[in-house]
Design a protein around this motif. Structure first.
Motif: not given
Length: 566
Positions: A543-566
């Motif tokens: 699986y893929c993860i950032t920190g302890d935030r689960f993003l998806g199992y193998y072969n899943d598409d994972i997304y990182i939201p865009a940076l909010n500049q405000q």
């Protein structure tokens, strides 16, 4: 750049046909043909090496990252890769390309994720300018020495970007030592065609041994079924017929096993099952064989010519006396009784040269061809056998009750005096001798019986001298028959059982082919269902993860939201 953790072994999923992965991924073992899938998809969930993974060193086990997004040294919300830039922002400078508020917004994308201001190494933005990135780790579930999760690769994915959680998407330099110790899941689930390909390859395994075994078993069976020379009754032997059976059996057995090995899963199963079940059905049919008696016709040599001879007996007889009455059982076509002049004291007696009152001038073979119609339709010509109270038997005019046998009065016949083994040459043999019946004999003797030479037959079936006296003429020759009940329990040489043997073989072969086809299709479908289930299970092992935030199992598409500049 080449991965320093080079793996020389191929995937467990490529155990039978080892297909090397593409050069870019040559250091990894993966699970299907989209990169290196071959044919052992049945082990797609074997995600760690069977021997070395269990004993991998502690140094190779990469512990889970515990680094927080915030930089403890500078006090910034996220780590900044450029140390100078980090110090400038931390000192309160306002003319930096990145402001504190941007770093704070980066950290807030996933508060429990791991973020940094760094160069992306993953996704569409890989290699671009520094930006807000999520530090994405690919981890193996409970793949560590003590059952802990281990890091397999680590890379930066820019905010607003996406990537597939697949080892091929991570740069090679980001792989850890642990990545070389597992088999990564396949890119796609195995298809039915993949399953068939695998099972076809399995079918070819040990083809030489299978063919040799088939030839050996076939040769043994062929020898056992082969015909003995006259006078020999051994189960196995070197008689001419048995050697022919051995050769035929060996070729047949080898052909069946070669077909099984090289015709693929479905075709091979059908060939093998058809052959085996046809043989079994033929044996069963032979054991239960019923059918019309056939003539005993054997190979023979006459005056140096190889030909075919009908075995039989020349029978001399003494005619019945005028004070004896005889009767013929038309129900069983052969039983005869001799009674006194009053039709009493009837005794079972074997007679020859029989003629019936109802068919004057015709021998019994000719009458049999007419199926005794005159007698069947006329009760005045019918007799039945009656048991007397004193134990004697009496022939009574008229039909009996129930299923009583019907007898016809004999006008002339004779008691057997002498039987001499004899044979006659058979010309124009019907169906090569495999099915000449009693009816065929009647037809044959009417056409070819005139001036037919009768030879004496020696004990082993050799042709002896001509029997040329009037008493030993063709008119006194009686052929030998082979009944379905003759011979051993299994007697493939018994031609009277041939029809039953062929019917049994045909039925067995057809049933074998049908069941084999159905069975092969079920095997393929079950194997495919199992492979897909194992494949799906394998995806949840990585699986893929950032920190302890689960993003998806193998072969899943994972997304990182865009940076909010405000």
């Amino acid at each position: 750049m080449k991965n320093k953790y080079s793996i020389i072994s191929c995937s467990v999923l490529a155990a039978l046909v080892c297909i090397a992965p593409d050069a870019a991924y040559s250091a990894l073992r993966v699970g299907n043909h989209s990169r290196s899938y071959a044919d052992a998809y049945g082990q797609v969930n074997a995600l760690r090496a069977q021997a070395d993974a269990a004993t991998q060193s502690v140094e190779q086990t990469v512990p889970l990252a515990t680094t927080a997004s915030a930089d403890a040294d500078t006090g910034l919300p996220v780590r900044v890769a450029d140390a100078n830039l980090a110090n400038q922002i931390a000192s309160g400078a306002t003319d930096t390309p990145v402001g504190y508020n941007q770093l704070d917004a980066c950290a807030m994308i996933y508060p429990n994720g791991e973020f940094a201001w760094d160069t992306p190494t993953l996704g569409r933005g890989a290699g671009g300018a520094g930006t807000c990135v999520a530090v994405v780790e690919m981890r193996g579930y409970q793949m560590g020495e003590n059952g802990q999760d281990v890091v397999l690769a680590r890379a930066n994915l820019a905010a607003g970007d996406s990537v597939k959680c697949n080892i091929s998407e991570f740069p090679e330099y980001s792989y850890t030592a642990a990545a070389g110790n597992i088999v990564f899941p396949a890119d796609t689930a195995p298809t039915m065609d993949d399953v068939v390909d695998v099972m076809n390859q399995e079918q070819k395994k040990n083809a030489g041994i299978k063919i040799a075994a088939g030839a050996l078993i076939g040769a043994l069976g062929g020898n056992m079924a082969g015909e003995n020379d006259v006078g020999n009754t051994s189960l196995l032997g070197t008689d001419k017929g048995k050697l022919q059976g051995t050769a035929i059996g060996a070729l047949s057995g080898a052909a069946v096993m070669a077909g099984n090995a090289y015709a693929g899963k479905v075709g091979g199963d059908i060939i093998l099952s058809t052959g085996v079940n046809a043989a079994a059905g033929g044996v069963v049919g032979n054991m239960a064989g019923t059918g019309e008696s056939v003539l005993r016709i054997e190979d023979c040599d006459i005056d140096g010519r190889s030909t075919r001879c009908l075995w039989g007996m020349v029978v001399t007889n003494t005619p019945l006396r005028v004070d004896e009455h005889a009767f013929f059982n038309i129900s069983d076509g052969g039983t005869t009784y001799v009674c006194d002049v009053n039709d009493n004291n009837c005794k079972l007696t074997e007679l020859v040269a029989i003629e019936l009152d109802a068919y004057p001038g015709m021998n019994i073979d000719e009458v049999s061809e007419l199926q005794f119609e005159n007698i069947e339709l006329n009760s005045n010509l019918q007799y039945h056998l009656q048991e007397n109270s004193d134990g004697t038997r009496q022939m009574v005019l008229g039909p009996g009750t129930g299923n009583a046998a019907i007898y016809a009065k004999i006008s002339s016949a004779g008691r057997i005096d002498r039987q001499i083994p004899a044979m006659v040459e058979i010309k124009n043999e019907r169906n090569y001798g495999v099915s000449m019946t009693r009816d065929d004999w009647r037809s044959w003797r009417n056409v070819y019986g005139v001036n037919t030479t009768v030879y004496q037959r020696a004990a082993r079936g050799d042709v002896g001298p001509v029997l040329d006296s009037e008493s030993y003429s063709f008119d006194n020759f009686y052929p030998m028959y082979q009944d379905a009940s003759d011979g051993r329990l299994i007697d493939l040489g018994n031609k009277a059982r041939l029809r039953s043997t062929l019917i049994g073989a045909g039925a067995g072969g057809a049933m074998g082919a049908f069941t084999a086809y159905q069975g092969a299709q079920n095997d393929i479908e079950n194997r495919w269902v199992t492979a897909v289930r194992e494949y799906n299970d394998s995806l949840q092992k990585v699986y893929c993860i950032t920190g302890d935030r689960f993003l998806g199992y193998y072969n899943d598409d994972i997304y990182i939201p865009a940076l909010n500049q405000q």
